[in-house]
Design an enzyme around this catalytic site. Structure first.
Site, PDB file in Angstrom:
ATOM      1  N   SER A  62       0.833  -1.197   0.000  1.00 36.64           N
ATOM      2  CA  SER A  62       0.000   0.000   0.000  1.00 36.64           C
ATOM      3  C   SER A  62       0.876   1.259   0.000  1.00 36.64           C
ATOM      4  O   SER A  62       1.677   1.454  -0.914  1.00 36.64           O
ATOM      5  CB  SER A  62      -0.961  -0.065   1.186  1.00 36.64           C
ATOM      6  OG  SER A  62      -2.011   0.871   1.051  1.00 36.64           O
ATOM      7  N   HIS A  86      -7.309  -6.094   0.513  1.00 37.12           N
ATOM      8  CA  HIS A  86      -6.139  -5.225   0.477  1.00 37.12           C
ATOM      9  C   HIS A  86      -5.026  -5.728   1.387  1.00 37.12           C
ATOM     10  O   HIS A  86      -3.847  -5.534   1.086  1.00 37.12           O
ATOM     11  CB  HIS A  86      -6.569  -3.810   0.880  1.00 37.12           C
ATOM     12  CG  HIS A  86      -5.509  -2.772   0.723  1.00 37.12           C
ATOM     13  ND1 HIS A  86      -4.818  -2.566  -0.466  1.00 37.12           N
ATOM     14  CD2 HIS A  86      -5.010  -1.863   1.613  1.00 37.12           C
ATOM     15  CE1 HIS A  86      -3.963  -1.574  -0.301  1.00 37.12           C
ATOM     16  NE2 HIS A  86      -4.046  -1.137   0.952  1.00 37.12           N
TER      17      HIS A  86
END
Length: 261
Positions: free
Chosen positions: A88, A239
Site C-alpha cells: 500500500s 487489500h
C-alpha cells in the site's frame, strides 16, 4: 530523518538484503510473517516509515521525503543495493525509491497499490474513528478504544489492524502521527512522478483478488514507470493480502526473489 528499523542476521554471504515497508497506519511488524519466511535466505530489514511506529515524527509526509528517508538508511547501513517490498503506502514509497535511484534497487515487489492518484475519501471513517480515540483522554486499553471505534468502523479486522498501533505513551493514543497523516492525506493518496521516470529492473505487482486498489485501468501507468513489470493475483482476499493469505503471498515473493538471485 531517523527511521526505526530491525535487521535480521545476514543469512548467507553475498545475499542482497530485502527491505520491507508497511502501509498507512501500520508499522514494521505488519510484514513480520514475510520477514520470518525470508530470513533464512536473505538479510531482512523491517522499517517504520516516518510518522509511524517508533520512527521520528515530522510535519512533512510525502513520497519524495519518504524515499529520501529510505535512501539515507541504506547509506547508514552501507548497503549499495537492496530488494524493496512495500504494501500500500509502503509500495508507493518503494516505487519512489526505485524511480529516484534505480541503481540502488535489485528488484521491486509492490503489494496491492498502483502508481496513480486515488480518491481522497477512502479513509474518512478510519480518520473519524482514530480522532474519536485521540479526543478521549481517559481511554486506557485497546478494549476501550475498540468499543469507541466500533461506532465508526464496523469491520473488526480493520479495527484490530489499527489497534496494533494503540499506545498510552502518546497523548493521542496512537503511535503514528495522526495530525501529519491527516494533513498530508492528499499526498499519501496521490502520486507525484511523471510517466518519463522509469525503473528498468524486475518488478512484481501482487493484487488481492477482492481488492479494488489495483485495477486493469492502471496497467498503462504501471508499464510507463516499470516496463519489466509482471503481476500475480491472490484470489479471495482483499487489500491486506499478506495477512489474509500469508503462505501464498510469502511463496510468491520468495519465488520472485529466487529468479533474480
Amino acid at each position: 530523518m531517523k527511521l526505526n528499523y530491525q535487521i535480521t542476521p545476514f543469512a548467507s554471504a553475498g545475499a542482497v538484503p530485502v527491505v520491507l515497508l508497511h502501509g498507512l497506519f501500520g508499522k514494521q511488524d505488519n510484514l513480520g510473517l514475510l520477514k520470518q519466511h525470508l530470513m533464512s535466505r536473505y538479510p531482512v530489514i523491517s522499517v517504520d516509515l516516518r510518522n509511524h511506529g517508533s520512527s521520528e515524527w515530522h510535519p512533512d509526509m510525502n513520497y519524495h521525503a519518504m524515499s529520501l528517508d529510505i535512501l539515507e538508511l541504506l547509506e547508514q547501513l552501507q548497503l549499495p543495493k537492496v530488494h524493496l517490498l512495500g504494501h500500500s503506502m509502503g509500495g508507493k514509497a518503494a516505487m519512489a525509491v526505485a524511480l529516484q535511484e534505480p541503481a540502488r534497487v535489485a528488484s521491486l515487489v509492490v503489494a496491492d497499490i498502483a502508481p496513480v492518484n486515488y480518491q481522497e475519501n477512502r479513509h474518512s471513517a478510519v480518520f473519524n474513528a482514530l480522532q474519536a480515540v485521540a479526543a478521549t483522554p481517559h481511554i486506557s486499553s485497546r478494549k476501550e478504544a475498540d468499543h469507541l471505534m466500533s461506532e465508526y468502523l464496523s469491520e473488526p479486522a480493520v479495527r484490530q489492524f489499527l489497534l496494533k498501533s494503540f499506545s498510552n505513551e502518546k497523548s493521542t493514543h496512537w503511535q503514528f502521527n495522526l495530525h501529519a497523516l491527516e494533513q498530508h492525506y492528499a499526498d499519501i493518496m496521490g502520486w507525484p512522478y511523471t510517466p518519463d521516470q522509469q525503473y528498468p529492473g524486475p518488478v512484481l505487482f501482487i493484487k488481492g483478488g477482492a481488492s479494488d486498489y489495483l485495477q486493469t485501468g492502471h496497467q498503462t501507468a504501471i508499464t510507463n514507470h516499470f516496463p519489466q513489470a509482471s503481476a500475480r493475483v491472490i484470489p479471495d482476499c482483499g487489500h491486506w493480502l499478506h495477512a489474509e493469505k500469508p503462505a501464498l503471498f510469502n511463496g510468491i515473493v520468495e519465488r520472485f526473489l529466487q529468479q533474480i538471485n
